[in-house]
Design a protein around this motif. Sequence first.
Motif, PDB file in Angstrom:
ATOM      1  N   VAL A  87       0.856  -1.189   0.000  1.00 40.89           N
ATOM      2  CA  VAL A  87       0.000   0.000   0.000  1.00 40.89           C
ATOM      3  C   VAL A  87       0.887   1.231   0.000  1.00 40.89           C
ATOM      4  CG1 VAL A  87      -1.826   1.250   1.176  1.00 40.89           C
ATOM      5  CG2 VAL A  87      -1.766  -1.251   1.277  1.00 40.89           C
ATOM      6  N   GLY A  88       0.571   2.166  -0.885  1.00 44.20           N
ATOM      7  CA  GLY A  88       1.364   3.390  -0.918  1.00 44.20           C
ATOM      8  C   GLY A  88       0.719   4.448  -1.780  1.00 44.20           C
ATOM      9  N   LEU A  89       0.648   5.656  -1.241  1.00 46.39           N
ATOM     10  CA  LEU A  89       0.117   6.797  -1.972  1.00 46.39           C
ATOM     11  C   LEU A  89      -1.279   6.503  -2.535  1.00 46.39           C
ATOM     12  CD1 LEU A  89       3.328   7.891  -3.941  1.00 46.39           C
ATOM     13  CD2 LEU A  89       2.442   8.803  -1.775  1.00 46.39           C
ATOM     14  N   ASP A  90      -2.155   6.054  -1.652  1.00 48.91           N
ATOM     15  CA  ASP A  90      -3.564   5.823  -1.978  1.00 48.91           C
ATOM     16  C   ASP A  90      -3.782   4.786  -3.075  1.00 48.91           C
ATOM     17  OD1 ASP A  90      -4.291   7.770  -0.136  1.00 48.91           O
ATOM     18  OD2 ASP A  90      -4.100   9.361  -1.630  1.00 48.91           O
ATOM     19  N   ARG A  91      -2.896   3.841  -3.252  1.00 50.04           N
ATOM     20  CA  ARG A  91      -3.129   2.783  -4.232  1.00 50.04           C
ATOM     21  C   ARG A  91      -2.622   1.461  -3.665  1.00 50.04           C
ATOM     22  NH1 ARG A  91       1.279   1.560  -7.714  1.00 50.04           N
ATOM     23  NH2 ARG A  91       3.161   2.751  -7.238  1.00 50.04           N
ATOM     24  N   VAL A  92      -3.212   0.426  -4.140  1.00 52.86           N
ATOM     25  CA  VAL A  92      -2.838  -0.919  -3.708  1.00 52.86           C
ATOM     26  C   VAL A  92      -2.241  -1.656  -4.905  1.00 52.86           C
ATOM     27  CG1 VAL A  92      -3.653  -3.122  -2.796  1.00 52.86           C
ATOM     28  CG2 VAL A  92      -4.679  -0.979  -2.007  1.00 52.86           C
ATOM     29  N   ILE A  93      -1.052  -2.163  -4.762  1.00 52.66           N
ATOM     30  CA  ILE A  93      -0.401  -2.926  -5.822  1.00 52.66           C
ATOM     31  C   ILE A  93      -1.039  -4.318  -5.898  1.00 52.66           C
ATOM     32  CG2 ILE A  93       1.777  -3.932  -6.603  1.00 52.66           C
ATOM     33  CD1 ILE A  93       3.211  -1.623  -5.290  1.00 52.66           C
ATOM     34  N   ASP A  94      -1.347  -4.751  -7.119  1.00 48.11           N
ATOM     35  CA  ASP A  94      -1.998  -6.048  -7.323  1.00 48.11           C
ATOM     36  C   ASP A  94      -1.201  -7.156  -6.652  1.00 48.11           C
ATOM     37  OD1 ASP A  94      -3.369  -8.257  -8.159  1.00 48.11           O
ATOM     38  OD2 ASP A  94      -3.202  -7.838 -10.302  1.00 48.11           O
ATOM     39  N   PRO A  95      -1.833  -7.878  -5.698  1.00 46.37           N
ATOM     40  CA  PRO A  95      -1.112  -8.956  -5.016  1.00 46.37           C
ATOM     41  C   PRO A  95      -0.901 -10.181  -5.903  1.00 46.37           C
ATOM     42  CG  PRO A  95      -3.387  -8.951  -4.343  1.00 46.37           C
ATOM     43  CD  PRO A  95      -3.216  -7.741  -5.225  1.00 46.37           C
ATOM     44  N   ARG A  96      -1.489 -10.155  -7.134  1.00 43.96           N
ATOM     45  CA  ARG A  96      -1.345 -11.290  -8.045  1.00 43.96           C
ATOM     46  C   ARG A  96      -0.704 -10.820  -9.348  1.00 43.96           C
ATOM     47  NH1 ARG A  96      -6.471 -14.109  -9.419  1.00 43.96           N
ATOM     48  NH2 ARG A  96      -7.042 -12.002 -10.078  1.00 43.96           N
ATOM     49  N   PRO A  97       0.582 -10.549  -9.341  1.00 48.45           N
ATOM     50  CA  PRO A  97       1.225 -10.029 -10.565  1.00 48.45           C
ATOM     51  C   PRO A  97       1.125 -11.020 -11.728  1.00 48.45           C
ATOM     52  CG  PRO A  97       2.875 -10.674  -8.941  1.00 48.45           C
ATOM     53  CD  PRO A  97       1.554 -10.715  -8.245  1.00 48.45           C
ATOM     54  N   PHE A  98       0.969 -10.460 -12.933  1.00 52.36           N
ATOM     55  CA  PHE A  98       0.835 -11.262 -14.160  1.00 52.36           C
ATOM     56  C   PHE A  98       2.186 -11.867 -14.526  1.00 52.36           C
ATOM     57  CE2 PHE A  98       1.067 -11.399 -18.844  1.00 52.36           C
ATOM     58  CZ  PHE A  98       0.081 -12.347 -19.080  1.00 52.36           C
ATOM     59  N   ILE A  99       2.174 -13.174 -14.820  1.00 44.69           N
ATOM     60  CA  ILE A  99       3.393 -13.892 -15.183  1.00 44.69           C
ATOM     61  C   ILE A  99       3.476 -14.113 -16.689  1.00 44.69           C
ATOM     62  CG2 ILE A  99       4.695 -16.030 -14.921  1.00 44.69           C
ATOM     63  CD1 ILE A  99       3.511 -16.309 -12.155  1.00 44.69           C
ATOM     64  N   GLY A 100       2.401 -14.591 -17.293  1.00 40.16           N
ATOM     65  CA  GLY A 100       2.419 -14.901 -18.721  1.00 40.16           C
ATOM     66  C   GLY A 100       1.141 -15.612 -19.130  1.00 40.16           C
ATOM     67  N   MET A 101       1.198 -16.283 -20.281  1.00 38.92           N
ATOM     68  CA  MET A 101       0.041 -16.973 -20.835  1.00 38.92           C
ATOM     69  C   MET A 101       0.248 -18.484 -20.775  1.00 38.92           C
ATOM     70  SD  MET A 101      -1.838 -14.399 -21.725  1.00 38.92           S
ATOM     71  CE  MET A 101      -3.105 -15.197 -22.710  1.00 38.92           C
ATOM     72  N   LEU A 102      -0.840 -19.203 -20.566  1.00 37.33           N
ATOM     73  CA  LEU A 102      -0.805 -20.658 -20.509  1.00 37.33           C
ATOM     74  C   LEU A 102      -1.672 -21.225 -21.628  1.00 37.33           C
ATOM     75  CD1 LEU A 102      -0.144 -23.369 -19.064  1.00 37.33           C
ATOM     76  CD2 LEU A 102      -2.238 -23.026 -17.729  1.00 37.33           C
ATOM     77  N   GLY A 103      -1.072 -22.026 -22.506  1.00 37.15           N
ATOM     78  CA  GLY A 103      -1.831 -22.694 -23.553  1.00 37.15           C
ATOM     79  C   GLY A 103      -2.681 -23.805 -22.969  1.00 37.15           C
ATOM     80  N   THR A 104      -3.847 -24.026 -23.575  1.00 31.18           N
ATOM     81  CA  THR A 104      -4.760 -25.047 -23.054  1.00 31.18           C
ATOM     82  C   THR A 104      -5.014 -26.167 -24.063  1.00 31.18           C
ATOM     83  OG1 THR A 104      -6.669 -23.736 -23.780  1.00 31.18           O
ATOM     84  CG2 THR A 104      -5.908 -23.421 -21.519  1.00 31.18           C
ATOM     85  N   GLY A 105      -4.159 -26.276 -25.073  1.00 28.57           N
ATOM     86  CA  GLY A 105      -4.299 -27.377 -26.018  1.00 28.57           C
ATOM     87  C   GLY A 105      -4.760 -26.922 -27.390  1.00 28.57           C
ATOM     88  N   ALA A 106      -5.169 -27.879 -28.196  1.00 26.85           N
ATOM     89  CA  ALA A 106      -5.602 -27.608 -29.573  1.00 26.85           C
ATOM     90  C   ALA A 106      -6.771 -28.513 -29.910  1.00 26.85           C
ATOM     91  CB  ALA A 106      -4.454 -27.848 -30.550  1.00 26.85           C
TER      92      ALA A 106
END
Length: 258
Positions: free
Chosen positions: A58-77
């Motif tokens: 928490v800082g300067l009236d904002r909350v940093i996302d506790p779940r940072p984005f890592i990447g994309m996951l393929g789900t098959g074809a």
Amino acid sequence: MIRGLYTGASGMLSEMSRTDVISNNLANVNTSGFKKDRAIFRALPEMNIHRFDDPITVGLDRVIDPRPFIGMLGTGAMLDEINTDFSQGAIKVTSNPLDIALRGEGFFEVQTPEGIRYTRDGSFTMDREGYIVTSDGYYVLGENGPVLLPQEGDIVISQQGEVTVSGQFVDRLRIVNFADQGQLIKQGSNLYNSQTPMIQADDEVVQVVQGALEGSNANTISEMVDLITAFRAYEASQKVIQTHDETLDRAVNDIARI
């Protein structure tokens, strides 16, 4: 972890479909006028991957996302469509006057009990009544309907499909084409059906070759290579499922005992 099982299974199902298509191509490498198929796949929707359990900052009236984005996951074809390759097959001379090949884009029009159908297979014969028919007995159509030949005489068919017997004009074969050949549907017996309007084939685009047959455009060597590739891809997906199964077994039986 469970998602990996579904991803591996989708790969196995896709390769099974691909194997069926290739097997059909191999079975028809000697079928006159046959056009090979190709299995087209598309990727299933990807998923976003986020990291969990990070501390909330928490800082300067904002909350940093506790779940940072890592990447994309393929789900098959999955199998998207089966596409037909209408490229020209090799022309083979037979010297049979009722063997007719097409060089270029076009289809013979034939009459079947289910209605008008189209084919590139020109291995025709003459029935007892004198009509030109396909190997399955379907009438080959001319401008005036089924083509009826005299019982005797030399049969000559021009590059434009004009049929003459002993110099007497009989009829002209109906050679048609389609603006979108991708809409043609295989019906079995080397026949096609179409829900799209046909057009008269241009004489400059297609030529009739008498005394010859168009071979299949499926090549045995390339199809075998594709078949081996499909088998290896199937085995790779199978290994994915086996590995996930072993991991789940350890998670349930070994880690649970700790």
